[in-house]
Design a protein around this motif. Structure first.
Motif, mmCIF file in Angstrom:
data_model
loop_
_atom_site.group_PDB
_atom_site.id
_atom_site.type_symbol
_atom_site.label_atom_id
_atom_site.label_comp_id
_atom_site.label_asym_id
_atom_site.label_seq_id
_atom_site.Cartn_x
_atom_site.Cartn_y
_atom_site.Cartn_z
ATOM 1 N N TYR A 72 68.335 43.340 37.244
ATOM 2 C CA TYR A 72 68.077 42.825 35.901
ATOM 3 C C TYR A 72 68.950 41.595 35.625
ATOM 4 O O TYR A 72 68.466 40.584 35.123
ATOM 5 C CB TYR A 72 68.336 43.904 34.844
ATOM 6 N N ALA A 73 70.223 41.678 35.972
ATOM 7 C CA ALA A 73 71.142 40.547 35.754
ATOM 8 C C ALA A 73 70.682 39.320 36.534
ATOM 9 O O ALA A 73 70.720 38.195 36.021
ATOM 10 C CB ALA A 73 72.567 40.936 36.157
ATOM 11 N N ALA A 74 70.212 39.522 37.751
ATOM 12 C CA ALA A 74 69.710 38.401 38.558
ATOM 13 C C ALA A 74 68.458 37.804 37.928
ATOM 14 O O ALA A 74 68.281 36.576 37.910
ATOM 15 C CB ALA A 74 69.421 38.872 39.985
ATOM 16 N N PHE A 75 67.578 38.668 37.408
ATOM 17 C CA PHE A 75 66.367 38.194 36.738
ATOM 18 C C PHE A 75 66.731 37.332 35.532
ATOM 19 O O PHE A 75 66.202 36.236 35.347
ATOM 20 C CB PHE A 75 65.500 39.380 36.295
ATOM 21 N N VAL A 76 67.661 37.826 34.699
ATOM 22 C CA VAL A 76 68.049 37.087 33.495
ATOM 23 C C VAL A 76 68.657 35.742 33.867
ATOM 24 O O VAL A 76 68.332 34.717 33.271
ATOM 25 C CB VAL A 76 69.026 37.918 32.626
ATOM 26 N N GLU A 77 69.520 35.739 34.860
ATOM 27 C CA GLU A 77 70.148 34.482 35.275
ATOM 28 C C GLU A 77 69.105 33.481 35.763
ATOM 29 O O GLU A 77 69.153 32.297 35.431
ATOM 30 C CB GLU A 77 71.172 34.746 36.373
ATOM 31 N N ALA A 78 68.149 33.953 36.523
ATOM 32 C CA ALA A 78 67.124 33.065 37.065
ATOM 33 C C ALA A 78 66.108 32.633 35.997
ATOM 34 O O ALA A 78 65.561 31.534 36.064
ATOM 35 C CB ALA A 78 66.391 33.752 38.214
ATOM 36 N N ALA A 79 65.861 33.479 35.008
ATOM 37 C CA ALA A 79 64.780 33.234 34.052
ATOM 38 C C ALA A 79 65.251 32.627 32.731
ATOM 39 O O ALA A 79 64.419 32.169 31.948
ATOM 40 C CB ALA A 79 64.057 34.553 33.764
ATOM 41 N N TRP A 80 66.547 32.629 32.466
ATOM 42 C CA TRP A 80 67.054 32.254 31.149
ATOM 43 C C TRP A 80 66.538 30.892 30.678
ATOM 44 O O TRP A 80 65.948 30.794 29.602
ATOM 45 C CB TRP A 80 68.588 32.266 31.150
ATOM 46 N N VAL A 104 66.949 42.351 25.469
ATOM 47 C CA VAL A 104 67.466 43.711 25.230
ATOM 48 C C VAL A 104 66.326 44.721 25.373
ATOM 49 O O VAL A 104 66.465 45.748 26.040
ATOM 50 C CB VAL A 104 68.128 43.814 23.838
ATOM 51 N N LYS A 105 65.197 44.418 24.758
ATOM 52 C CA LYS A 105 64.036 45.311 24.851
ATOM 53 C C LYS A 105 63.540 45.408 26.294
ATOM 54 O O LYS A 105 63.128 46.475 26.742
ATOM 55 C CB LYS A 105 62.917 44.826 23.932
ATOM 56 N N LEU A 106 63.568 44.292 27.005
ATOM 57 C CA LEU A 106 63.149 44.285 28.406
ATOM 58 C C LEU A 106 64.068 45.154 29.250
ATOM 59 O O LEU A 106 63.608 45.884 30.128
ATOM 60 C CB LEU A 106 63.119 42.854 28.946
ATOM 61 N N TYR A 107 65.369 45.098 28.983
ATOM 62 C CA TYR A 107 66.325 45.911 29.739
ATOM 63 C C TYR A 107 65.999 47.397 29.613
ATOM 64 O O TYR A 107 66.082 48.144 30.585
ATOM 65 C CB TYR A 107 67.755 45.642 29.265
ATOM 66 N N LEU A 108 65.609 47.806 28.404
ATOM 67 C CA LEU A 108 65.286 49.217 28.176
ATOM 68 C C LEU A 108 64.073 49.672 28.976
ATOM 69 O O LEU A 108 63.920 50.851 29.269
ATOM 70 C CB LEU A 108 65.064 49.472 26.685
ATOM 71 N N ARG A 109 63.210 48.731 29.357
ATOM 72 C CA ARG A 109 61.997 49.046 30.123
ATOM 73 C C ARG A 109 62.088 48.579 31.577
ATOM 74 O O ARG A 109 61.112 48.621 32.309
ATOM 75 C CB ARG A 109 60.798 48.374 29.469
ATOM 76 N N TRP A 110 63.239 48.065 31.976
ATOM 77 C CA TRP A 110 63.384 47.404 33.263
ATOM 78 C C TRP A 110 62.957 48.279 34.440
ATOM 79 O O TRP A 110 62.317 47.796 35.377
ATOM 80 C CB TRP A 110 64.806 46.900 33.461
ATOM 81 N N GLY A 111 63.280 49.537 34.430
ATOM 82 C CA GLY A 111 62.935 50.417 35.550
ATOM 83 C C GLY A 111 61.445 50.457 35.829
ATOM 84 O O GLY A 111 61.010 50.516 36.978
ATOM 85 N N ARG A 112 60.644 50.389 34.784
ATOM 86 C CA ARG A 112 59.183 50.424 34.944
ATOM 87 C C ARG A 112 58.595 49.044 35.227
ATOM 88 O O ARG A 112 57.526 48.926 35.812
ATOM 89 C CB ARG A 112 58.533 50.991 33.678
ATOM 90 N N LEU A 113 59.276 47.988 34.791
ATOM 91 C CA LEU A 113 58.699 46.639 34.862
ATOM 92 C C LEU A 113 59.157 45.807 36.045
ATOM 93 O O LEU A 113 58.486 44.853 36.419
ATOM 94 C CB LEU A 113 59.044 45.867 33.591
ATOM 95 N N SER A 114 60.295 46.133 36.602
ATOM 96 C CA SER A 114 60.889 45.255 37.614
ATOM 97 C C SER A 114 59.986 45.047 38.819
ATOM 98 O O SER A 114 60.023 43.991 39.450
ATOM 99 C CB SER A 114 62.245 45.793 38.054
ATOM 100 N N ALA A 115 59.160 46.016 39.156
ATOM 101 C CA ALA A 115 58.275 45.880 40.313
ATOM 102 C C ALA A 115 57.003 45.087 39.968
ATOM 103 O O ALA A 115 56.305 44.622 40.858
ATOM 104 C CB ALA A 115 57.897 47.253 40.857
#
Length: 169
Positions: A10-18, A44-55
Motif C-alpha cells: 500500500y505504501a509503495a502504491f501511494v508513493e507511486a500514485a500520489w 484512507v478509505k482505500l487503505y481500509l479496502r486494500w486487501g481486496r483491491l490490491s490485486a
C-alpha cells in the motif's frame, strides 16, 4: 499475504500514485488544498479496502473514489450560496500540473468555470486519458452524456482560455 507486506504494498502504491492522483484531484476540484484533502480522505478509505483491491485495479478504484467524493461534496454545498469573489489559489512549487501544462493557472481557472460534472468529464477524458466508455462507467452515466458534456465543456474551455489570453495581453 501478511499485514506487513500488505502495508508495504500500500505504501509503495501511494508513493507511486500520489502525484498522478493529486493532479487529477486538483483539476476535478479546482483547488489544490481541497484536492489534497480529498485525496487523503480517499487514500484512507482505500487503505481500509486494500486487501481486496490490491490485486485488481487500485488506480481505477481510487480515481472513482476521487470523482465520487468531489460530487458528494459538490452536492452538499449546492444549496449554500457563496458571496463575493472566491480567492485565487496560490501558486505552489510542487504544482501537480506544472510538468504537463505550460500555463496551468490559466487552465485551472478555465476548468473552474465548468460545472462539476463537466469538469470531471474533461479531466477523466483528457488528463487521465480514459475512453468515453470508461469515463461513463466512472461517472455512472450514459455514453451520450459523456459525449455531450465533453463537447459543451470543450467549447466553454476554449472560450475561457481565449478570454484569459486576451486579458493577459
Amino acid at each position: 499475504m501478511s499485514q506487513e507486506s500488505e502495508d508495504a504494498a500500500y505504501a509503495a502504491f501511494v508513493e507511486a500514485a500520489w502525484h498522478r492522483h493529486l493532479r487529477t484531484a486538483t483539476l476535478i476540484t479546482g483547488d489544490p488544498h481541497r484536492a489534497e484533502e480529498l485525496l487523503q480522505d480517499c487514500l484512507v478509505k482505500l487503505y481500509l479496502r486494500w486487501g481486496r483491491l490490491s490485486a485488481g485495479e487500485p488506480h481505477a478504484y481510487l480515481r472513482q473514489m476521487l470523482v465520487n467524493g468531489n460530487v458528494s461534496r459538490w452536492r452538499r454545498l449546492r444549496g449554500e450560496h457563496l458571496t463575493g469573489d472566491l480567492p485565487e489559489s496560490p501558486q505552489h512549487r510542487n504544482d501537480p500540473l506544472g510538468d504537463r501544462f505550460d500555463d496551468s493557472d490559466a487552465l485551472r481557472r478555465a476548468l473552474r468555470t465548468l460545472p462539476a460534472r463537466a469538469r470531471a468529464v474533461v479531466v477523466l477524458r483528457h488528463v487521465e486519458d480514459l475512453s468515453e466508455k470508461e469515463t461513463a462507467a466512472v461517472l455512472g452515466c450514459s455514453l451520450g452524456t459523456v459525449k455531450s458534456q465533453n463537447a459543451r465543456a470543450m467549447v466553454r474551455l476554449r472560450a475561457a482560455l481565449r478570454e484569459n489570453e486576451e486579458v493577459a495581453r
